[in-house]
Scaffold this active site. Structure first.
Site, PDB file in Angstrom:
ATOM      1  N   TYR A  50      -8.537   4.130 -25.302  1.00 18.34           N
ATOM      2  CA  TYR A  50      -7.407   4.284 -24.388  1.00 18.34           C
ATOM      3  C   TYR A  50      -7.781   3.856 -22.986  1.00 18.34           C
ATOM      4  O   TYR A  50      -8.961   3.633 -22.676  1.00 18.34           O
ATOM      5  CB  TYR A  50      -6.900   5.739 -24.399  1.00 18.34           C
ATOM      6  CG  TYR A  50      -7.770   6.730 -23.671  1.00 18.34           C
ATOM      7  CD1 TYR A  50      -9.004   7.128 -24.179  1.00 18.34           C
ATOM      8  CD2 TYR A  50      -7.367   7.269 -22.446  1.00 18.34           C
ATOM      9  CE1 TYR A  50      -9.801   8.034 -23.503  1.00 18.34           C
ATOM     10  CE2 TYR A  50      -8.156   8.183 -21.766  1.00 18.34           C
ATOM     11  CZ  TYR A  50      -9.372   8.566 -22.296  1.00 18.34           C
ATOM     12  OH  TYR A  50     -10.165   9.454 -21.617  1.00 18.34           O
TER      13      TYR A  50
ATOM     14  N   LYS B  67     -14.441   3.971 -24.342  1.00 15.45           N
ATOM     15  CA  LYS B  67     -13.428   4.969 -23.949  1.00 15.45           C
ATOM     16  C   LYS B  67     -12.580   5.368 -25.166  1.00 15.45           C
ATOM     17  O   LYS B  67     -11.443   4.923 -25.329  1.00 15.45           O
ATOM     18  CB  LYS B  67     -12.563   4.397 -22.818  1.00 15.45           C
ATOM     19  CG  LYS B  67     -11.793   5.452 -22.048  1.00 15.45           C
ATOM     20  CD  LYS B  67     -11.265   4.874 -20.747  1.00 15.45           C
ATOM     21  CE  LYS B  67     -10.263   5.760 -20.061  1.00 15.45           C
ATOM     22  NZ  LYS B  67     -10.742   7.090 -19.727  1.00 15.45           N
TER      23      LYS B  67
ATOM     24  N   GLU C 237     -21.901  13.155 -16.310  1.00 19.85           N
ATOM     25  CA  GLU C 237     -20.636  12.907 -15.596  1.00 19.85           C
ATOM     26  C   GLU C 237     -19.754  14.134 -15.738  1.00 19.85           C
ATOM     27  O   GLU C 237     -20.128  15.118 -16.382  1.00 19.85           O
ATOM     28  CB  GLU C 237     -19.951  11.659 -16.177  1.00 19.85           C
ATOM     29  CG  GLU C 237     -19.689  11.741 -17.665  1.00 19.85           C
ATOM     30  CD  GLU C 237     -19.189  10.435 -18.276  1.00 19.85           C
ATOM     31  OE1 GLU C 237     -18.619   9.598 -17.562  1.00 19.85           O
ATOM     32  OE2 GLU C 237     -19.364  10.283 -19.507  1.00 19.85           O
TER      33      GLU C 237
ATOM     34  N   LEU D  64     -19.235   6.924 -19.064  1.00 21.27           N
ATOM     35  CA  LEU D  64     -18.169   5.929 -19.026  1.00 21.27           C
ATOM     36  C   LEU D  64     -18.340   5.089 -17.762  1.00 21.27           C
ATOM     37  O   LEU D  64     -18.637   5.637 -16.688  1.00 21.27           O
ATOM     38  CB  LEU D  64     -16.796   6.618 -19.017  1.00 21.27           C
ATOM     39  CG  LEU D  64     -15.658   5.619 -19.141  1.00 21.27           C
ATOM     40  CD1 LEU D  64     -15.555   5.087 -20.571  1.00 21.27           C
ATOM     41  CD2 LEU D  64     -14.329   6.220 -18.715  1.00 21.27           C
TER      42      LEU D  64
HETATM   43  N1  PMP Z   1     -15.965   9.553 -17.150  1.00 21.04           N
HETATM   44  C1  PMP Z   1     -15.165  10.056 -18.104  1.00 21.04           C
HETATM   45  C2  PMP Z   1     -15.781  10.842 -19.214  1.00 21.04           C
HETATM   46  C3  PMP Z   1     -13.774   9.858 -18.049  1.00 21.04           C
HETATM   47  O1  PMP Z   1     -12.980  10.357 -19.016  1.00 21.04           O
HETATM   48  C4  PMP Z   1     -13.228   9.146 -16.959  1.00 21.04           C
HETATM   49  C5  PMP Z   1     -11.740   8.959 -16.834  1.00 21.04           C
HETATM   50  N2  PMP Z   1     -11.208   8.193 -17.826  1.00 21.04           N
HETATM   51  C6  PMP Z   1     -14.091   8.634 -15.984  1.00 21.04           C
HETATM   52  C7  PMP Z   1     -15.456   8.852 -16.113  1.00 21.04           C
HETATM   53  C8  PMP Z   1     -13.574   7.843 -14.821  1.00 21.04           C
HETATM   54  O2  PMP Z   1     -13.199   6.542 -15.201  1.00 21.04           O
HETATM   55  P1  PMP Z   1     -12.066   5.744 -14.430  1.00 21.04           P
HETATM   56  O3  PMP Z   1     -12.474   5.697 -12.994  1.00 21.04           O
HETATM   57  O4  PMP Z   1     -12.075   4.420 -15.050  1.00 21.04           O
HETATM   58  O5  PMP Z   1     -10.797   6.515 -14.628  1.00 21.04           O
END
Ligand code: PMP
Length: 287
Positions: free
Chosen positions: A33, A151, A183, A207
């Site tokens: 996603y 993701k 994270e 991620l």
């Molecule tokens: N880490 C994780 C585990 C996440 O779910 C997200 C949000 N999707 C992020 C980091 C941040 O990613 P982004 O800046 O692309 O939203």
């Protein structure tokens, strides 16, 4: 009012949208996603999200949906149909439905991916109370699988982490593996010490946040010092400030970890500045 959503080529009222009970995202979490923010009816960091989607699909040997090249137009149409001033667009691609349950991937010539998109309206998204007050986090073990760079819709553990945080009277959880912070449950994690921004380097452990990439670029352009390396939860508790980044929250200051206040327990100057820069710059390039 009912939303108009997108399912496999069709724009439908949400109550009429259907996918199979055999869809592999439902049975196996076999789906990926993206969430793209909308500010002032425009898409933030769209190209980054599209590039990561393509990478997630490749890593899982999943076919691109037929409408891949139309995704920008589909996002824009959903913004228009649902009158989204500020909010988010959720996009999910799954390996589709083979009409039964089987661990083996179906033949991609026969079974096509399922593509679903829907909007979430969030008026005033860029002006949330959490951005002003900062958030409190708890630390939890990171027991997720080893490919967090993909993701996937496999979000049960992050969801449990948010619930544990809520139960503790906090807002979110930072996950810790081998003593080091990976994270947040749905964001990338940072600390600031003596003006230096410290965040874990990219690998399969986290991620690759689209907001992270932009924020680090803007920080470097603003001559701020950035160090990409792992940090422990103890180091985080002794930091001057902390913050998290994600597409839907942009930059949120972190003011407390496991009950320990960072600095004076209020949002720090680096987090505040980065939030301002990120919003300003990403609005300029919004499409
Ligand atoms: N880490 C994780 C585990 C996440 O779910 C997200 C949000 N999707 C992020 C980091 C941040 O990613 P982004 O800046 O692309 O939203």
């Amino acid at each position: 009012m009912s939303r108009t959503v997108y399912v496999n080529g069709e724009y439908l009222p949400e109550e009429d949208a259907k996918i199979s009970i055999f869809d592999r995202s439902f049975l196996m979490a076999d789906g990926v996603y993206e969430v793209t923010s909308v500010l002032g009816r425009k898409l933030i960091d769209f190209d980054g999200h599209l590039a990561r989607l393509e990478r997630s699909l490749t890593e899982l040997d999943m076919q691109k949906p037929e409408a891949f090249d139309d995704l920008l137009a589909i996002h824009r149409k959903l913004v228009e149909l649902n009158d989204i001033e500020d909010g988010m667009i959720y996009l999910q691609v799954s390996r589709g439905s083979a009409g039964d349950r089987d661990f083996v991937f179906p033949d991609s010539d026969v079974v096509k991916p399922t593509l679903v998109l829907f909007t979430q309206s969030k008026p005033g998204l860029a002006d949330s109370p959490a951005a002003r007050a900062g958030i409190k986090v708890i630390s939890i073990d990171d027991i997720r699988w080893g490919r967090r760079d993909i993701k996937t819709v496999q979000l049960l553990y992050p969801s449990m982490g948010k619930m544990a945080a809520k139960k503790a009277g906090c807002d979110d959880a930072w996950m810790v593996e081998d003593g080091f912070v990976t994270e947040g449950t749905s964001n990338n994690a940072y600390i600031v010490k003596n003006g230096k921004i410290i965040t874990r380097q990219l690998s399969n452990d986290i991620l690759h946040g689209i907001t992270r990439a932009a924020v680090l670029r803007f920080a470097r352009e603003a001559q701020m010092e950035v160090e990409e390396r792992p940090f422990t939860i103890e180091e985080a508790k002794a930091a001057d400030e902390g913050f998290v980044t994600s597409a839907s929250t942009f930059v949120f200051p972190v003011v407390e970890i496991d009950g320990v206040k960072l600095g004076d327990g209020t949002p720090g100057p680096v987090a505040k500045r980065l939030r301002e820069i990120y919003l300003e710059e990403s609005l300029k390039s919004a499409i």
